[in-house]
Design an enzyme around this catalytic site. Sequence first.
Site: not given
Ligand code: NAP
Length: 294
Positions: A166, A234
Amino acid sequence: MRVAFLGLGIMGRPMAANLVKAGHDVTVWNRTPGKTVDGARVAASPAEAAGVADVVWICVSDTAAVDSVLFGANGAESALREGMVVVDSSTISPARTREIAEQLAARGVAHLDAPVTGSKIGAEAATLIFIVGGEEATIAKVEPLFQAMGKLYKHMGGHAMGQAAKLALNLQIALIFEGFAEAMALATKLGVEPARLIDLIGSTMIRSGVTDYKAPFVLKRDYSPNFPLRLMHKDIHLALDAAREARVKLPGLETVDEIYEVAHDEGQDDLDYAATLMLLEKWAGVEVGAAAGQ
Ligand code: NAP
């Protein structure tokens, strides 16, 4: 299947919703209360969610967040039982992933790293691609869950190979987009209409999934987050850290990291990573999207 889904962000929420749609028994938990999924139970802690599940699926921001939901106060680990499976779809450190898999194996719990590609649209449409590290037999156990949330999975090898692959993908996305953005800034400044350049790119070998996906957003100057800049930043750091540990030099990515540092300083963390183009626009004194409408 009884699934505990931890993390309802941009990706996790639609992923959990697709598990419900496919008929699975889903319990969700999110750090900040108030995020829910229709048809799923809401748990008060990761431990409570894991206590009523056979599979724990994690999709949170980063390595520290995964450690927190597993091993922090009321973390899922305290409720894990022998025979359970933990799947991590967050993009996190390969080195820490290997350790987590070992820690869980000592408890008789199987682990898969299964980061995803496909962005917000793929999560909503259940067309994600899972990039998987771990045992074949564990994958077989959770295959229906991969099917409910994605169009395919690729088994990359043992523990942490999904995370390593990834990072190799996102390294390319960051560099491909930067090349596209620099080309748009230069051509626009030289007088080429951006929409014409995008049309030309689409007819040539330069065309890519990244340019196809991002070009319409760039032309509309829509930098609302599909993949937030802070998360791509990140991933750039994860790749540079892994490269340092493995003694691999990544000069292109190091340069792109400097651009992301400036974007961070300019307060662009919560915009889409495509917003790095705004810095190039500022330095060039030109607006790519605005010029498209001329
Ligand atoms: P996001 O919208 O920022 O959501 C992050 C999630 O993690 C939220 O539920 C947040 O909770 C939680 N979180 C953050 N810090 C935390 C902690 N210390 N303890 C517990 N929960 C915590 O991110 P996302 O886009 O869904 O991405 C999630 C993962 O998938 C990441 O690793 C990202 O790199 C990966 N990813 C994302 C994409 C994309 O296009 N967005 C594509 C591929 C992979 P709160 O609601 O409380 O903040």
